[in-house]
Design an enzyme around this catalytic site. Structure first.
Site, PDB file in Angstrom:
ATOM      1  N   GLY A   1       0.869  -1.413  -0.061  1.00 21.11           N
ATOM      2  CA  GLY A   1      -0.264  -0.138  -0.168  1.00 21.11           C
ATOM      3  C   GLY A   1       0.859   1.179   0.342  1.00 21.11           C
ATOM      4  O   GLY A   1       0.599   2.984  -0.384  1.00 21.11           O
TER       5      GLY A   1
ATOM      6  N   CYS B   1      -3.522  -2.483 -33.904  1.00 19.76           N
ATOM      7  CA  CYS B   1      -4.835  -2.349 -34.637  1.00 19.76           C
ATOM      8  C   CYS B   1      -6.044  -1.932 -34.229  1.00 19.76           C
ATOM      9  O   CYS B   1      -6.633  -2.445 -33.903  1.00 19.76           O
ATOM     10  CB  CYS B   1      -4.618  -3.137 -35.822  1.00 19.76           C
ATOM     11  SG  CYS B   1      -5.131  -4.028 -35.716  1.00 19.76           S
TER      12      CYS B   1
END
EC number: 4.1.1.19
Length: 661
Positions: free
Chosen positions: A316, A527
C-alpha cells in the site's frame, strides 16, 4: 481587451503548434524557453526527485544513486545502446535505484524505531508478484541482505522462485495466496533449509491443511492469519478490504482458526497477523486507521495465547506518479518517513497499553521499491494533425454554407469566440448533411471542413489565453490535438494505462530547452482503438487529455519515455497483435560512468509466434510451397519469389517492433 496584435500572435503560435513546422514567432519564443519551464511543465521535480532531472543540454538525466551522486543523460545512453544494435523500444533498468529504494525504506523504519524508542525490529519483504524478472529479483535479494530483507510469495510458482532465490539469514519468507497441500508442505519443509517461512492463512480451510501437513511431516510450522479489516482503503483498490474482500479472515473466522490450532496443540505456531488494505494508498489517514485496528487485533490474539511475534502491514505504500503530493489516486499525501512513523507509533502504543512485547514489523512494499528503477524509452514514428491550413476565401458564387463558414472564421474575436464555435459546428454539420443528400460536392465538403478547422484553430488560440475555458470548449484542445504514433504497445508495456487508467509520467527525454509547442495524444502500434494514451499528469495535480510535445521532424529521432513503470507493467503485459517483450538493459553506475550489466533481448517474431503454437519452420515451408506453386503458374518471378522468402525468413528472426532505420 487583448490587442488585435496579441490575438494574431496567439493564432500564429497555435498554427505552428498544430503542424510539423514552427512559425517565426514560435521559434523566437523558443529561445526564451528554459529547462526550468520544462521542469515545471512535466513536474519532474515532483515525481522524479531524487532520481530524474534535466541538464543544461535539455536532456533528462538519471541519478541512480539518488543524492549520493553520479548521473547520465538518457538521450546519450539510448544513442549508445542503439549503436550496439539494441533497437527501441528499450526498457532501461537501473539496479542502483532498486538498492537506493531498499536502503531508504529501511532507513525510514530505523529512524522511526529510534524516534519512538521502539524495542523491536523491522523486517521488510518484497512481494514477488510486483516484478518477477530474474535479474531484478537477484539484485533485490543481494541488496536486501544487509537489512535481512525477505520475499513474499503469492502463488506456488512464486514460492518456488523465492525458495531458490532467498539465501539471506533471518530473512522472512511470507507465504500468501491460495494454497494446496503441496504448497503448504513445501513451505513447512523449507524450515529444514534454515529459512523462516510463514504460512499466512487466507482461507479458513487452510488451517486443517496446515495441521495435517505438520503432523505428516513432523515439523512445526510458523503460521499467520490475514485479517479482513473493517477499515476501508482509499483510491482504486479501496474495495479490496472489508467483509467481502477476496482474501483474509473475518474476526469470527480468526477466532475459529485459533480454536482449531489450540485443539491441534499448534497455537504456539500462530506468530503473525497480516492485513492489506489495498495497493497505492494515497491518504495517510487510511493507513493510520488500519494500523490502529490491526494493532488491537494483534494484542487480542496475544491475550488468547497465540505466540505473536510479527505484525505484517501488507503493501500500500504509494508512489507519487503525478508529483502533486496530494491524496489524488495517482499521488500520495505523505512520504516514506511519515508512513514508517505512523506504523511504529501506533503499534507501540497498542502494545504498551496491554503491557505486551512489541512485534517485529513487516511490510510488503513492492510498488514503492520497484517502480522507479525502470524507464521505457520509445521513439515517435510519425504524426497526424487536424487538416488545417491557409484560410480559403469564399467567392460570391460559392455555396451559402461555405460563405457562412468563411464569414464566421473572419469574425472570430475574444468577444464572440464561444458563439463562433457553435456557429462553425452548426455550419459544418449542415455541410455534411447537404453532402449526404447530394447538394454539396466532395470538393465543397472538403473546403467546408478546412474552414471549420481553421475556425477551431483561431478559437483554441484565444481560449488558451483565458483564465476560464467554457464547458462547451473543454474538449477542443483534445479535438485539435495531433496524434503522435509511437513505437510501442500499450498492452505490452503499460497495461495499467489501458486497463485501469493509471497515470504515468510521460515526457520527451531531449529538446527540453525548447518550447514544446504541439499538443498531442499517443497512439501505439496495435490495430486497436484502445491502443492509445490520452491521459497525462497536469500541473494542478489533475488529468489533462493532451501532452505538450515538440514538433516532429521527419528523419530526426524524437524520444519519449514512460517513467515509474517498474511495478506490475512488465509482468502483466499482453501479446496483443503479437507485440512481445521489449529489449531490456540493466545499467550499473561505476566510478567512471556506467556499465551494461545485462542485456535481455526482446522477443523475436519466431518467439511470439511459438507462444500461440506456430512453428517457424512450418510457416516457412508453407509459404515456400505457395511460392513454388505461383512460379509454376507464372504468377511470380524467380527474383520476386527469392525476395519474398528472404524477407519472410528475416522477419521471423527480428524484433516485433518497428525499426527506425
Amino acid at each position: 481587451m487583448r490587442a488585435e496584435g496579441e490575438i494574431a500572435g496567439a493564432i500564429d503560435k497555435a498554427r505552428g503548434a498544430s503542424g510539423n513546422g514552427e512559425t517565426a514567432l514560435a521559434r523566437a519564443k523558443a529561445t526564451h524557453w528554459t529547462i526550468e519551464d520544462s521542469e515545471e511543465l512535466y513536474r519532474i521535480n515532483g515525481w522524479g526527485d531524487p532520481y530524474f532531472s534535466i541538464n543544461a543540454a535539455g536532456h533528462v538525466t538519471v541519478s541512480p544513486r539518488g543524492d549520493r551522486g553520479g548521473s547520465l543523460s538518457l538521450y546519450e545512453l539510448v544513442d549508445a545502446l542503439k549503436q550496439r544494435n539494441l533497437n527501441l523500444p528499450l526498457l532501461l533498468r537501473f539496479p542502483d535505484i532498486l538498492e537506493d529504494r531498499i536502503e531508504r525504506l529501511n532507513a525510514c523504519f530505523a529512524k522511526a524505531i529510534a524516534r519512538y524508542n521502539y524495542p523491536g525490529y523491522y523486517r521488510g519483504v518484497y512481494p514477488v508478484k510486483c516484478n518477477q524478472h530474474r535479474h531484478l529479483l537477484e539484485d533485490l535479494v543481494r541488496f536486501g541482505q544487509p537489512h535481512q530483507f525477505g520475499l513474499e510469495a503469492g502463488s506456488k510458482p512464486e514460492l518456488l522462485i523465492a525458495l531458490a532465490s532467498l539465501n539471506t539469514p533471518n530473512a522472512l519468507l511470507i507465504c500468501n495466496g491460495y494454497k494446496d497441500r503441496e504448497y503448504i508442505e513445501t513451505a513447512i519443509l523449507a524450515r529444514r533449509l534454515g529459512k523462516i517461512p510463514i504460512i499466512v492463512i487466507e482461507q479458513l480451510e487452510e488451517v486443517q491443511l496446515v495441521i495435517e501437513a505438520s503432523r505428516k511431516l513432523g515439523v512445526e510450522p510458523i503460521v499467520g492469519v490475514r485479517a479482513k479489516l473493517s477499515t476501508k482503503g482509499v483510491g482504486r483498490w479501496g474495495g479490496s478490504t472489508g467483509d467481502r474482500a477476496k482474501f483474509g479472515l473475518t474476526v469470527p473466522e480468526i477466532l475459529q482458526a485459533v480454536d482449531e490450532l489450540r485443539e491441534a496443540e499448534l497455537l504456539s505456531s500462530l506468530q503473525l497477523l497480516h492485513f492489506h488494505i489495498g495497493s497505492q494508498i494515497s491518504a495517510i489517514g487510511a493507513i493510520k486507521d488500519a494500523i490502529r485496528e490491526a494493532s488491537q487485533i494483534y494484542v487480542e490474539l496475544a491475550k488468547l495465547g497465540a505466540n505473536m511475534n510479527y505484525l505484517d502491514v501488507g503493501g500500500g505504500l504509494g508512489v507519487d506518479y503525478d508529483g502533486s503530493k496530494t491524496n489524488f489516486y495517482a499521488s500520495k499525501n505523505y512520504n516514506m518517513q511519515n508512513y514508517a512513523n505512523d506504523i511504529v507509533a501506533e503499534v507501540k502504543e497498542a502494545c504498551t497499553e496491554r503491557n505486551l512485547p512489541v512485534p517485529t514489523l513487516v511490510s510488503e512494499s513492492g510498488r514503492a521499491i520497484a517502480s522507479h528503477q525502470a524507464v521505457l524509452v520509445f521513439d515517435v514514428l510519425s504524426c497526424s494533425d487536424v487538416p488545417t491550413g491557409a484560410e480559403e476565401p469564399a467567392s460570391e458564387g460559392e455555396h451559402l454554407i461555405i460563405r457562412n463558414l468563411w464569414e464566421t472564421c473572419q469574425s472570430i474575436s475574444v468577444e464572440n469566440y464561444q458563439e463562433a464555435f457553435h456557429d462553425a459546428t452548426q455550419f459544418k454539420d449542415e455541410a455534411i448533411s447537404l453532402f449526404n443528400f447530394g447538394y454539396v460536392s466532395l470538393t465543397q465538403r472538403a473546403k467546408a471542413e478546412r474552414l471549420y478547422w481553421a475556425c477551431c484553430e483561431k478559437i483554441l488560440a484565444i481560449a488558451r489565453q483565458q483564465e476560464y475555458v467554457p464547458d462547451d470548449l473543454e474538449d477542443l484542445e483534445k479535438i485539435m490535438a495531433s496524434i503522435y504514433y509511437v513505437n510501442l504497445s500499450v498492452f505490452q508495456s503499460a497495461p495499467d494505462s489501458w486497463a485501469i487508467d493509471q497515470l504515468f509520467p510521460i515526457m520527451p527525454i531531449h529538446r527540453l530547452n525548447e518550447e514544446p509547442t504541439c499538443r498531442a495524444t499517443l497512439a501505439d502500434l496495435t490495430c486497436d482503438s484502445d491502443g492509445k494514451i490520452d491521459q497525462f499528469i497536469d500541473l494542478r495535480g489533475e488529468i489533462k487529455s493532451v501532452l505538450e510535445l515538440h514538433p516532429f521532424k521527419q528523419g530526426e529521432p524524437y524520444y519519449l519515455a514512460i517513467f515509474l513503470s517498474g511495478a506490475y507493467q512488465e509482468i502483466m503485459g499482453s501479446l496483443h497483435n503479437l507485440f512481445g517483450d521489449t529489449n531490456a538493459v540493466h545499467i550499473k553506475m561505476t566510478p567512471t560512468g556506467y556499465q551494461i550489466e545485462h542485456v535481455v533481448k526482446g522477443d523475436t517474431m519466431t518467439e511470439v509466434l511459438s507462444y500461440v503454437q506456430y512453428d517457424a519452420e512450418d510457416l516457412i515451408e508453407s509459404v515456400r510451397k505457395q511460392s513454388e506453386q505461383a512460379l509454376q503458374e507464372k504468377r511470380i518471378t524467380l527474383q520476386e519469389s527469392r525476395r519474398l522468402m528472404q524477407n519472410y525468413e528475416q522477419s521471423l528472426r527480428r524484433y516485433t517492433y518497428l525499426s527506425s532505420t
